[in-house]
Design a protein around this motif. Sequence first.
Motif, PDB file in Angstrom:
ATOM      1  N   THR A  66       8.583  -1.375 -14.102  1.00 35.14           N
ATOM      2  CA  THR A  66       7.888  -0.255 -14.725  1.00 35.14           C
ATOM      3  C   THR A  66       6.605   0.083 -13.985  1.00 35.14           C
ATOM      4  O   THR A  66       6.058   1.158 -14.182  1.00 35.14           O
ATOM      5  N   SER A  67       6.060  -0.799 -13.174  1.00 34.03           N
ATOM      6  CA  SER A  67       4.851  -0.518 -12.389  1.00 34.03           C
ATOM      7  C   SER A  67       4.906  -1.347 -11.124  1.00 34.03           C
ATOM      8  O   SER A  67       5.534  -2.396 -11.058  1.00 34.03           O
ATOM      9  N   LYS A  68       4.208  -0.843 -10.101  1.00 40.91           N
ATOM     10  CA  LYS A  68       4.249  -1.544  -8.823  1.00 40.91           C
ATOM     11  C   LYS A  68       3.024  -1.152  -8.014  1.00 40.91           C
ATOM     12  O   LYS A  68       2.505  -0.041  -8.142  1.00 40.91           O
ATOM     13  N   GLU A  69       2.555  -2.035  -7.144  1.00 44.83           N
ATOM     14  CA  GLU A  69       1.453  -1.752  -6.237  1.00 44.83           C
ATOM     15  C   GLU A  69       1.995  -1.622  -4.819  1.00 44.83           C
ATOM     16  O   GLU A  69       2.885  -2.377  -4.415  1.00 44.83           O
ATOM     17  N   TYR A  70       1.444  -0.628  -4.068  1.00 48.53           N
ATOM     18  CA  TYR A  70       1.891  -0.375  -2.699  1.00 48.53           C
ATOM     19  C   TYR A  70       0.709  -0.430  -1.751  1.00 48.53           C
ATOM     20  O   TYR A  70      -0.445  -0.203  -2.143  1.00 48.53           O
ATOM     21  N   GLU A  71       1.008  -0.720  -0.498  1.00 43.63           N
ATOM     22  CA  GLU A  71      -0.022  -0.731   0.538  1.00 43.63           C
ATOM     23  C   GLU A  71       0.547  -0.145   1.830  1.00 43.63           C
ATOM     24  O   GLU A  71       1.747  -0.185   2.085  1.00 43.63           O
ATOM     25  N   TRP A  72      -0.384   0.504   2.617  1.00 41.07           N
ATOM     26  CA  TRP A  72      -0.042   1.024   3.947  1.00 41.07           C
ATOM     27  C   TRP A  72      -0.684   0.133   4.994  1.00 41.07           C
ATOM     28  O   TRP A  72      -1.787  -0.390   4.805  1.00 41.07           O
ATOM     29  N   SER A  73      -0.006   0.000   6.111  1.00 45.03           N
ATOM     30  CA  SER A  73      -0.567  -0.769   7.229  1.00 45.03           C
ATOM     31  C   SER A  73      -0.092  -0.143   8.533  1.00 45.03           C
ATOM     32  O   SER A  73       0.885   0.605   8.573  1.00 45.03           O
ATOM     33  N   THR A 104       3.518   1.565   8.115  1.00 48.23           N
ATOM     34  CA  THR A 104       4.428   0.950   7.148  1.00 48.23           C
ATOM     35  C   THR A 104       3.843   1.027   5.754  1.00 48.23           C
ATOM     36  O   THR A 104       2.645   0.804   5.552  1.00 48.23           O
ATOM     37  N   ILE A 105       4.705   1.350   4.778  1.00 49.48           N
ATOM     38  CA  ILE A 105       4.351   1.249   3.369  1.00 49.48           C
ATOM     39  C   ILE A 105       5.230   0.173   2.755  1.00 49.48           C
ATOM     40  O   ILE A 105       6.434   0.116   3.014  1.00 49.48           O
ATOM     41  N   ASN A 106       4.623  -0.703   1.967  1.00 52.49           N
ATOM     42  CA  ASN A 106       5.425  -1.741   1.313  1.00 52.49           C
ATOM     43  C   ASN A 106       4.799  -2.086  -0.031  1.00 52.49           C
ATOM     44  O   ASN A 106       3.601  -1.878  -0.275  1.00 52.49           O
ATOM     45  N   SER A 107       5.651  -2.595  -0.907  1.00 49.60           N
ATOM     46  CA  SER A 107       5.160  -3.069  -2.201  1.00 49.60           C
ATOM     47  C   SER A 107       4.579  -4.463  -2.015  1.00 49.60           C
ATOM     48  O   SER A 107       5.017  -5.235  -1.156  1.00 49.60           O
ATOM     49  N   LEU A 108       3.589  -4.769  -2.834  1.00 46.01           N
ATOM     50  CA  LEU A 108       2.912  -6.056  -2.666  1.00 46.01           C
ATOM     51  C   LEU A 108       3.810  -7.237  -3.016  1.00 46.01           C
ATOM     52  O   LEU A 108       3.573  -8.361  -2.563  1.00 46.01           O
TER      53      LEU A 108
END
Length: 666
Positions: A66-73, A104-108
């Motif tokens: 239902t929720s997620k955190e993402y980051e770009w690198s 790159t985008i990925n979920s934590l």
Amino acid sequence: MRVSRQIYRFSYVLLIFAAMLLAFTACEDDDIQEPQQAIALELDYAHMVVGNELTLTPLIRNFKNTSKEYEWSVSDSTVIEIVSVANNFAATVRAIGEGSATATINSLDGTEEASTTIETNLIQESEVRLPATITAYTQSTVSIVPDFNLVDRPTRNYTWSANPEGIVSIETDPETYAIEIQGLQVGSTELTISSDDGEVVGTTTVTVEDENDGVLKILAIGNSFSEDALESYLYGLADAAGEDIVIGNLYIGGAELDLHAQNATENNANYSYRKINAQGVKNTTADVAISTALNDENWDYISFQQVSQKSGQYETFVTPLTELYEYVSANVDNEDTKYLLHQTWAYSENSTHSGFVNYDNDQIKMYEAIVDAYDQASNLIPTYSVVPAGTAIQNARTSYIGDNFNRDGYHLNEIGKYTAASTWFEILFNKSVVGNSYVPEGFVALDAEIAQQAAHAAVENPMMITELTDYQSAGGDGVITKNVLIDFSTTSNSTGWNGLTSFLEDATIPNLKYEDNEFTGIELTVTSRFNGQNTAGETATSTPFNMPAEVSGNSFYGNSKGEWAGLLIEKGVLKLSGFQDDSTYEFCFFGSRTASDNRETLYTVIGSNSGSAAINAASNTDEVACVQGIQADANGEIIIEVTSGANNDNGNGFFYINAMRIAPEE
């Protein structure tokens, strides 16, 4: 190799899509198929030029939580960098070096990941362009934007310098290297922009003038009506009064306030910029934007006007005048700039302008509507003054000159231009124009005096007509004792000549003058109009008229056989009135138009007796047609008819009158 990572964390509350599709297949061990990859990017590969930016947008296909955190690198921060990330996780990537790297985008939690490989190339500018010269002023600022070739953003590092220092201060934008300079003291300095590697260099000369230099600077944003009022005689009036002036006119023919407002907000470069400098030299530059003209001088006054046919309709001012003022006031450097409204004039009573119907083809109704509309419009913006040129023209029409201030029913002729310019002079310099010594060559001194008096009265009483009771007659006894020369041109202003400046019915020269400017008491009137003016007559001629080129090169014409410009003009008719005795006169005519066919023109003179004469006007340089022994009729009138002759083989039957001479006979 160690991977450099730039991490941007966000919390994202997932919306449950309509339904998550689960694909079930019948198999022996009842295994469930794995869901599709939950995240992807629009691009797998991209190519960029160093200095440019690219937006990468993730595509969300499936969510398990239902929720997620993402980051770009990024894999190599010397090649690309993440500039910003939007709420939908779209990342703006900037190329900062040459090479290859991935974004790159990925979920934590490590379950979702997508990448784009980016190749970058370094294209460097090899040239920078600056204006050749720039004028700045003390206590004001000017912006300079360098124009680099090949790139949108410069890839080299640059430094600005001034030699000598102390003339201007410089504030630099570190991204674009645009600068804002502040004039510190009067003088000149050379500004130089140089790349740190010395490969690219540009220079410009900045001249700083005193903001209070004593030169009055006026810029009009207008059309042919501002051209009539400002470009011909205002400089001469100012110069004769010992006043220094710079005149600018941003011109588009027929432009209305709506168009000016649109051009301002869109920064459209479609004006003819006419500028008369402090030495009286006029230069015209095509394809200029309002912003460019605003930055060209430290303008003391800027004027606005509505197109003539709408000048009496207040509702046409409300939105565009406000928008235009807001743009201009936000883009001028001089906080003390004053704003004027240039009041236009009512059409002549014989005008055929289509917009005259807005006022029921009534001159006084149009004048009163214009006065009222400009008075109301002056409250829409902080108006310093309305320039009452329309009232000045209406005042002048009460003199012996009458309704003879227009060349085509709406534009001004030469005395009309002088009247409007006299009005501008009084508003700008706050001094009376009456007695100003500037009387242009070819003008009758009495007419110039009337123009000055009309302008002065308009400034004193801008909302009403002042009748010029002292100028009801110019004199003359109704007997022609010397040669009288008449030319037919809407721009007539030749010394010694009487100019009939309108080809329309009821156009008049109210009192013909001799070559020495004494008056005859004879009036010339158009009783049947010509089609228009032609400007293709021969300019090098040898006739007894001794005509200057501007006389022989211009004519009024008609067309007796076929329509031209929607009109069939079988003959043009002139009437001379006011003769007081039974003297006889010789009438001679010159007609010319560069052509190869036969354009014979017949001139018939009718008084108590009559006579005719003809010449072929085609490329005529030396022939005149004369009729002798004509006496006025019992009413003191002589009629002149101009039409095509019997030998005229032009399909339209074009005929011409360029000049005429009336001479007394013994």
